[in-house]
Design an enzyme around this catalytic site. Structure first.
Site, PDB file in Angstrom:
ATOM      1  N   GLU A  46      -1.450  -0.024   3.312  1.00 19.45           N
ATOM      2  CA  GLU A  46      -1.128  -1.017   2.400  1.00 19.45           C
ATOM      3  C   GLU A  46      -1.273  -2.298   2.940  1.00 19.45           C
ATOM      4  OE1 GLU A  46       2.199  -2.776  -0.505  1.00 19.45           O
ATOM      5  OE2 GLU A  46       3.012  -1.373   0.981  1.00 19.45           O
ATOM      6  N   LYS A 133      -2.028  -3.206  -7.126  1.00 15.82           N
ATOM      7  CA  LYS A 133      -0.751  -2.681  -7.360  1.00 15.82           C
ATOM      8  C   LYS A 133      -0.160  -3.153  -8.516  1.00 15.82           C
ATOM      9  CE  LYS A 133       3.347  -2.134  -4.395  1.00 15.82           C
ATOM     10  NZ  LYS A 133       4.123  -2.524  -3.133  1.00 15.82           N
ATOM     11  N   CYS A 178       2.586   2.156  -2.202  1.00 14.12           N
ATOM     12  CA  CYS A 178       4.060   2.111  -1.678  1.00 14.12           C
ATOM     13  C   CYS A 178       4.827   2.523  -2.801  1.00 14.12           C
ATOM     14  CB  CYS A 178       4.378   0.674  -1.225  1.00 14.12           C
ATOM     15  SG  CYS A 178       5.908   0.481   0.115  1.00 14.12           S
TER      16      CYS A 178
END
Length: 311
Positions: A46, A133, A178
């Site tokens: 990430e 995301k 994540c």
């Protein structure tokens, strides 16, 4: 003949928010995965390109933003990349030169908004998809926008057989960043699209993260490729909050590759940067679904229904 490919997860970090130096790391580590391990796919963490601003406050408290915080956001905004851009062209060139399909966490700049994005880069076709995301976590919402249903790809690509003489192998690839991995409906959507290589770029170095990765592999009957950053204070630019935090190790790693039956194939790696590689038999996905297919024979669509707006 086994239906296999070789895949790597790369544990590394941004080089002090320097784009040229970070792209050099991308090339060096991709070449290592290819030349040492014969990897065909590599997953990077990430926010690898652009940086994860661990410990930064951006001068913000409820109701107030400081001039210094605005300057910090300006610097962070300038370290991000646009899509397309010369930086993306360099990532594409690395993929093309090495023959490695790249899944890379980047900070994407789109006007005044930044997104925590994953790019999927094919050696022949370049950028084939991106995922933004969906929900930045906690204070990340100060600096990153929210992704939408228009960037939820499950990419199907063809790879040469990992073993000489084998037929080409087709794999479906997804990415969840994540704490998106704690979103059950996102996982279910990816399962419904047939993901086989479930990529999980992250900065979550907690021991409990390993349980999450094993759970997803078992639940989705897919390979999980989790690439976490490993960063020390010296990896951040001068004046950054991470340098003043009192800890030498800022993000501790924990990259891992897990099979569809929950077996750890490589890792977790801790204490250093590095590359983990495993040979993945995609037939293990079907073997796993013999007794658990979360969106098939182990689902109850007469009771529960998944609806994805705009997808």
């Amino acid at each position: 003949m086994a239906n296999t490919i070789r895949a790597s997860v790369v544990q590394t970090c941004t080089a002090a928010y320097s784009l040229p130096d970070t792209l050099d790391k991308l090339e060096r580590l991709t070449r290592l995965a290819k030349e040492r391990d014969n990897a065909q796919l590599a997953v990077f963490p990430e926010a690898f390109i652009g940086g994860y601003p661990k410990m930064s406050t951006f001068g913000t408290v409820v109701g107030e933003r400081s001039p210094e915080g605005r300057d910090e956001f300006l610097r962070y905004h300038q370290a991000a990349i646009e899509l397309p851009s010369p930086a993306l062209a360099q990532i594409e060139a690395i993929s093309r030169a090495t023959g490695v399909f790249l899944v890379v966490g980047v900070i994407e700049r789109a006007g005044g908004t930044l997104y925590c994005t994953v790019v999927f880069v094919d050696p022949a076709d370049g950028l084939v998809a991106k995922h933004r995301k969906l929900v930045p976590t906690a204070a990340e919402r100060l600096i990153w926008g929210q992704g939408g249903s228009d960037t939820l790809p499950v990419v199907e690509r063809s790879f040469a057989a990992a073993r000489e003489g084998g037929a080409r192998v087709t794999a479906k690839i997804s990415a969840a960043v994540c704490w998106e991995n704690y979103m059950p409906l996102l996982r279910t959507f990816y399962y419904s699209q047939g993901t086989q290589l479930y990529c999980a770029p992250t900065v979550d170095a907690r021991e409990t993260w390993q349980h999450t990765m094993a759970h997803i592999a078992l639940e989705g009957r897919c390979f999980v490729l989790a690439a976490c950053q490993y960063a020390e204070a010296r990896d951040y630019p001068a004046g950054h909050a991470a340098r003043a935090g009192g800890a030498d190790v800022v993000i501790a790693g924990g990259s891992v590759i897990v099979s569809p039956l929950g077996e750890v194939l490589a890792g977790p790696l801790r204490g250093s940067e590095g590359v983990l590689t495993a040979e993945l038999d995609l037939d293990d996905v079907v073997r796993g679904k013999f007794d658990l297919d979360a969106v098939g024979h182990y689902a109850r669509p007469d009771i529960f229904e998944l609806r994805v707006a705009g997808a």
